[in-house]
Write a protein that holds these residues in place. Structure first.
Motif, mmCIF file in Angstrom:
data_model
loop_
_atom_site.group_PDB
_atom_site.id
_atom_site.type_symbol
_atom_site.label_atom_id
_atom_site.label_comp_id
_atom_site.label_asym_id
_atom_site.label_seq_id
_atom_site.Cartn_x
_atom_site.Cartn_y
_atom_site.Cartn_z
ATOM 1 N N GLY A 23 44.997 53.740 24.701
ATOM 2 C CA GLY A 23 43.848 53.077 24.094
ATOM 3 C C GLY A 23 44.224 52.093 22.993
ATOM 4 O O GLY A 23 43.357 51.423 22.432
ATOM 5 N N CYS A 24 45.500 51.997 22.650
ATOM 6 C CA CYS A 24 45.874 51.156 21.520
ATOM 7 C C CYS A 24 46.148 49.709 21.939
ATOM 8 O O CYS A 24 46.221 49.400 23.118
ATOM 9 C CB CYS A 24 47.092 51.753 20.818
ATOM 10 S SG CYS A 24 47.054 51.336 19.085
ATOM 11 N N ARG A 25 46.352 48.870 20.930
ATOM 12 C CA ARG A 25 46.545 47.452 21.209
ATOM 13 C C ARG A 25 47.829 47.171 21.994
ATOM 14 O O ARG A 25 47.978 46.119 22.595
ATOM 15 C CB ARG A 25 46.563 46.676 19.890
ATOM 16 C CG ARG A 25 45.172 46.595 19.276
ATOM 17 C CD ARG A 25 45.160 45.662 18.107
ATOM 18 N NE ARG A 25 45.601 46.313 16.895
ATOM 19 C CZ ARG A 25 45.648 45.707 15.715
ATOM 20 N NH1 ARG A 25 45.303 44.452 15.609
ATOM 21 N NH2 ARG A 25 46.045 46.352 14.640
ATOM 22 N N GLN A 68 55.485 52.597 9.276
ATOM 23 C CA GLN A 68 54.217 52.097 9.828
ATOM 24 C C GLN A 68 54.239 50.585 9.855
ATOM 25 O O GLN A 68 54.559 49.974 8.848
ATOM 26 C CB GLN A 68 53.023 52.458 8.924
ATOM 27 C CG GLN A 68 53.069 53.788 8.245
ATOM 28 C CD GLN A 68 52.769 54.923 9.207
ATOM 29 O OE1 GLN A 68 52.215 54.687 10.282
ATOM 30 N NE2 GLN A 68 53.134 56.118 8.840
ATOM 31 N N PRO A 69 53.850 49.976 10.977
ATOM 32 C CA PRO A 69 53.675 48.525 10.931
ATOM 33 C C PRO A 69 52.457 48.228 10.055
ATOM 34 O O PRO A 69 51.473 48.970 10.105
ATOM 35 C CB PRO A 69 53.394 48.133 12.374
ATOM 36 C CG PRO A 69 53.703 49.329 13.202
ATOM 37 C CD PRO A 69 53.568 50.525 12.310
ATOM 38 N N PHE A 70 52.539 47.159 9.304
ATOM 39 C CA PHE A 70 51.400 46.795 8.471
ATOM 40 C C PHE A 70 50.185 46.545 9.382
ATOM 41 O O PHE A 70 50.304 45.898 10.412
ATOM 42 C CB PHE A 70 51.729 45.539 7.648
ATOM 43 C CG PHE A 70 50.591 45.089 6.804
ATOM 44 C CD1 PHE A 70 50.249 45.794 5.667
ATOM 45 C CD2 PHE A 70 49.847 43.975 7.162
ATOM 46 C CE1 PHE A 70 49.173 45.395 4.895
ATOM 47 C CE2 PHE A 70 48.775 43.569 6.392
ATOM 48 C CZ PHE A 70 48.443 44.287 5.250
ATOM 49 N N GLY A 71 49.073 47.105 9.015
ATOM 50 C CA GLY A 71 47.842 46.862 9.798
ATOM 51 C C GLY A 71 47.696 47.773 11.005
ATOM 52 O O GLY A 71 46.789 47.591 11.797
ATOM 53 N N CYS A 72 48.583 48.766 11.139
ATOM 54 C CA CYS A 72 48.496 49.676 12.288
ATOM 55 C C CYS A 72 47.591 50.843 11.895
ATOM 56 O O CYS A 72 48.032 51.804 11.270
ATOM 57 C CB CYS A 72 49.896 50.153 12.653
ATOM 58 S SG CYS A 72 49.901 51.526 13.799
ATOM 59 N N LEU A 73 46.328 50.710 12.241
ATOM 60 C CA LEU A 73 45.353 51.709 11.797
ATOM 61 C C LEU A 73 45.642 53.116 12.338
ATOM 62 O O LEU A 73 45.696 54.082 11.581
ATOM 63 C CB LEU A 73 43.936 51.247 12.155
ATOM 64 C CG LEU A 73 42.830 52.191 11.713
ATOM 65 C CD1 LEU A 73 42.785 52.300 10.197
ATOM 66 C CD2 LEU A 73 41.489 51.721 12.237
ATOM 67 N N PRO A 74 45.876 53.275 13.671
ATOM 68 C CA PRO A 74 46.070 54.641 14.177
ATOM 69 C C PRO A 74 47.195 55.387 13.473
ATOM 70 O O PRO A 74 47.045 56.557 13.108
ATOM 71 C CB PRO A 74 46.400 54.446 15.666
ATOM 72 C CG PRO A 74 46.360 53.017 15.943
ATOM 73 C CD PRO A 74 45.908 52.272 14.742
ATOM 74 N N ILE A 80 45.869 58.236 20.008
ATOM 75 C CA ILE A 80 45.916 56.777 19.863
ATOM 76 C C ILE A 80 47.108 56.508 18.954
ATOM 77 O O ILE A 80 47.327 57.235 17.990
ATOM 78 C CB ILE A 80 44.628 56.227 19.227
ATOM 79 C CG1 ILE A 80 43.411 56.492 20.119
ATOM 80 C CG2 ILE A 80 44.745 54.722 18.956
ATOM 81 C CD1 ILE A 80 43.294 55.670 21.370
ATOM 82 N N GLY A 81 47.872 55.483 19.272
ATOM 83 C CA GLY A 81 49.122 55.263 18.530
ATOM 84 C C GLY A 81 50.053 56.437 18.836
ATOM 85 O O GLY A 81 50.076 56.938 19.956
ATOM 86 N N GLU A 82 50.740 56.951 17.811
ATOM 87 C CA GLU A 82 51.666 58.069 18.046
ATOM 88 C C GLU A 82 50.945 59.412 17.937
ATOM 89 O O GLU A 82 51.544 60.464 18.184
ATOM 90 C CB GLU A 82 52.849 57.984 17.069
ATOM 91 C CG GLU A 82 54.002 57.144 17.580
ATOM 92 C CD GLU A 82 53.595 55.757 18.067
ATOM 93 O OE1 GLU A 82 52.679 55.148 17.487
ATOM 94 O OE2 GLU A 82 54.198 55.273 19.035
HETATM 95 S S1 SF4 Z 1 51.319 48.804 15.990
HETATM 96 FE FE1 SF4 Z 1 49.803 50.404 15.726
HETATM 97 S S2 SF4 Z 1 47.842 49.395 16.180
HETATM 98 FE FE2 SF4 Z 1 49.466 48.117 17.008
HETATM 99 S S3 SF4 Z 1 49.682 48.786 19.121
HETATM 100 FE FE3 SF4 Z 1 51.192 49.916 17.917
HETATM 101 S S4 SF4 Z 1 50.171 51.823 17.401
HETATM 102 FE FE4 SF4 Z 1 48.582 50.398 18.064
#
Ligand code: SF4
Length: 424
Positions: free
Chosen positions: A105-107, A363-369, A338-340
Motif C-alpha cells: 500500500g505504500c508509495r 527514516q527517509p525524510f517525509g516517510c510517514l509510515p 504499510i512501510g516496514e
Molecule cells: S520511503 Fe516511506 S513513504 Fe516512501 S515508499 Fe518507502 S516506506 Fe513508503
C-alpha cells in the motif's frame, strides 16, 4: 536495433530482442546482496549491471527530475538511474532499467511510474523500465522470472544474508587488517561461478556453499576485544543502502562498535506473510494464501539449516521469522504492514533482547509510515526496555550530514558508557 513496442496502455515493453542487445541497469540497494542478484541475472542471459555512481550530481538529477515531495529513496534511485544513463559508455538506446515494486500500500509501489515520468522529462522516454514484483503485474516479453531464476534469486539472498551476518561479527575483530575483505572477494568469485549451473533447483549445492562460507569465516584470526553492538533498522532503502544512509555501516565500525543489521530476507518473508494475513482477515483467493504460506515455510526451512550451522560454528545467528514475528506482540499488531510495519518494531525488540540495545533507526525524510512504526514505537520500547539506547535519524538529500553524525556520536558515547558499566 530492437524495435520499440508498447502494450495496450502505452507502456514501453522490454522485448525478447532487447534481452539480446540491451544492458539492464540496476540500482545499488544492499551491497551484500545485490552483486549476487546481478550474477544470478547474468547467468540467465541478461546483460545486467549494478550501478556504483554515488556522487552529488546524482542527487541533483534526482531533485531535478522528480517532485520534491517524493520519498527520498525514490529521488535517489531516479537520480542514480538518470545520472548513470547520462554518463554510460553504452549506447543510451540500448539500456533498460530494472526496479522492484513491492505491490504493497505504500508509495514504493508507484516508484516505477514516477521513474517513467522522470525519464520523459529527461527526454529518455525510449528507455524501457522492467518491474520485478511478486504480484505478476507489468509483464515483459523479454524478462521472465522462471523457476530457475527465482531459485537463483533465493540463493543470492541466502548468500548475501550469510555474508553480511558473518562479516559484521568478524571484521571489527580481525587480527590481520583486510582479511575479511579479501575472503569476501574470493567468495564473491565463487558465488558468481556457482550461478552458472543449469539446474532448476539446487538445494544441496547452495547449502554446501553456505556451509563452506561459514567454515572459511571461522578460520579468520580474530582478537575478541569486547565492544558494544549497534543495530541498524529502518526503512528498507536507507537501512541497507550506503548511498541512502551516508555509509552508516562504515561510520559505526570506524567508531569501534560491532554493527548488527537484520537479514534482508526477513523483509521478503514479511511481505509474503502480510499479503497472506490480509487474505485471511479481509478475504481473497485462498489458493494464493496457501502458496504464500508455503513459500514462507519453504524459505524458512533452508534458512534454518544455515542458522544451525552459523550457531554451531560459534557465531550468533539471526532468529527465525516466526520468533521475530512473535516479538511484535504487545507493541504493534501484525496487520500493520504499510512501510516496514510491525517488522521494524520487532527488529528493535530482537536487537535489544539479543545484546544490541543501541540502535540507529533510519527514516527517509517525509516517510510517514516508518515514522509511525519506527519513531512512534520508541516511547513504548523505552518504558519496556529502559536500557535501550535508540536514535532515530532522518535521511534527506538536503539534510546536514554533520547533524546526523552528531546524533549518532552521542548515541555511541552512551553505548560505550552503558557497556562499560555493564548495562548494555
Ligand atoms: S520511503 Fe516511506 S513513504 Fe516512501 S515508499 Fe518507502 S516506506 Fe513508503
Amino acid at each position: 536495433m530492437a524495435k520499440l513496442e508498447y502494450d495496450e496502455d502505452g507502456r514501453l515493453l522490454f522485448t525478447e530482442e532487447m534481452k539480446e542487445e540491451y544492458t539492464i541497469l540496476a540500482p545499488q540497494m544492499a551491497p551484500y546482496h545485490f552483486d549476487y542478484l546481478i550474477y544470478a541475472m547474468r547467468s540467465e542471459g541478461y546483460k545486467a549491471e549494478l550501478l556504483t555512481n554515488d556522487d552529488y550530481e546524482l542527487i541533483h538529477e534526482g531533485m531535478k527530475y522528480s517532485h520534491n515531495d517524493i520519498c527520498v529513496p525514490a529521488m535517489l534511485v531516479i537520480g542514480q538511474f538518470i545520472d548513470a544513463i547520462k554518463k554510460t559508455e553504452h549506447d543510451v538506446h540500448k539500456v533498460a532499467l530494472v526496479i522492484a515494486q513491492t505491490g504493497g500500500g505504500c508509495r514504493a509501489s508507484n516508484y516505477i511510474q514516477i521513474l517513467r515520468k522522470a525519464l520523459k522529462k529527461a527526454r529518455l522516454e525510449f528507455v524501457p523500465v522492467i518491474s520485478v514484483n511478486p504480484s505478476g503485474f507489468e509483464k515483459n516479453p523479454g524478462f521472465e522470472i522462471t523457476p530457475r531464476l527465482f531459485h537463483k534469486l533465493h540463493d543470492a539472498l541466502l548468500f548475501g544474508d550469510t555474508m553480511m551476518t558473518l562479516t559484521h561479527q568478524i571484521r571489527p575483530y580481525e587480527k590481520e587488517e583486510g582479511a575479511t575483505e579479501r575472503l569476501k572477494a574470493e567468495i564473491d568469485k565463487e558465488v558468481e561461478a556457482y550461478f552458472q549451473h543449469r539446474f532448476p533447483l539446487t538445494w544441496g549445492k547452495s547449502i554446501r556453499l553456505c556451509m563452506s562460507i561459514i567454515e572459511r569465516f571461522k578460520s579468520i584470526g580474530v582478537e575478541k576485544t569486547p565492544r558494544p553492538k549497534v543495530g541498524i533498522v529502518g526503512e528498507i532503502y536507507v537501512k541497507y543502502s550506503p548511498l541512502g544512509n551516508n555509509r552508516l555501516e562504515q561510520t559505526l565500525e570506524k567508531e569501534g562498535v560491532e554493527v548488527v543489521i537484520p537479514p534482508l530476507y526477513d523483509f521478503f518473508l514479511y511481505s509474503f506473510d502480510s499479503r497472506a494475513l490480509d487474505i485471511k482477515r479481509y478475504g481473497g483467493p485462498r489458493r494464493e494464501r496457501w502458496i504464500l504460506k508455503f513459500l514462507v515455510a519453504y524459505i524458512e526451512f533452508w534458512r534454518e539449516n544455515i542458522r544451525k550451522k552459523i550457531r554451531k560454528s560459534g557465531f550468533e545467528a539471526p532468529i527465525s521469522y516466526k520468533k521475530l514475528r512473535s516479538l511484535s506482540d504487545g507493541f504493534i499488531d501484525v496487520g500493520t504492514h504499510i512501510g516496514e510495519g510491525w517488522l521494524l518494531a520487532a527488529e528493535m525488540v530482537d536487537l535489544i533482547e539479543h545484546g544490541a540495545p543501541n540502535i540507529v533507526c533510519t527514516q527517509p525524510f517525509g516517510c510517514l509510515p516508518n515514522h509511525i512504526v519506527g519513531k512512534g514505537m520508541l516511547k513504548k520500547l523505552k518504558s519496556h526496555y529502559p536500557q535501550s539506547n535508540i536514535v532515530p535519524i532522518d535521511y534527506d538529500t538536503s539534510a546536514s550530514k554533520i547533524n546526523q553524525l552528531n546524533r549518532i556520536t552521542l548515541m555511541i558515547t552512551n553505548a560505550f558508557r552503558n557497556f562499560e558499566s555493564g548495562r548494555g
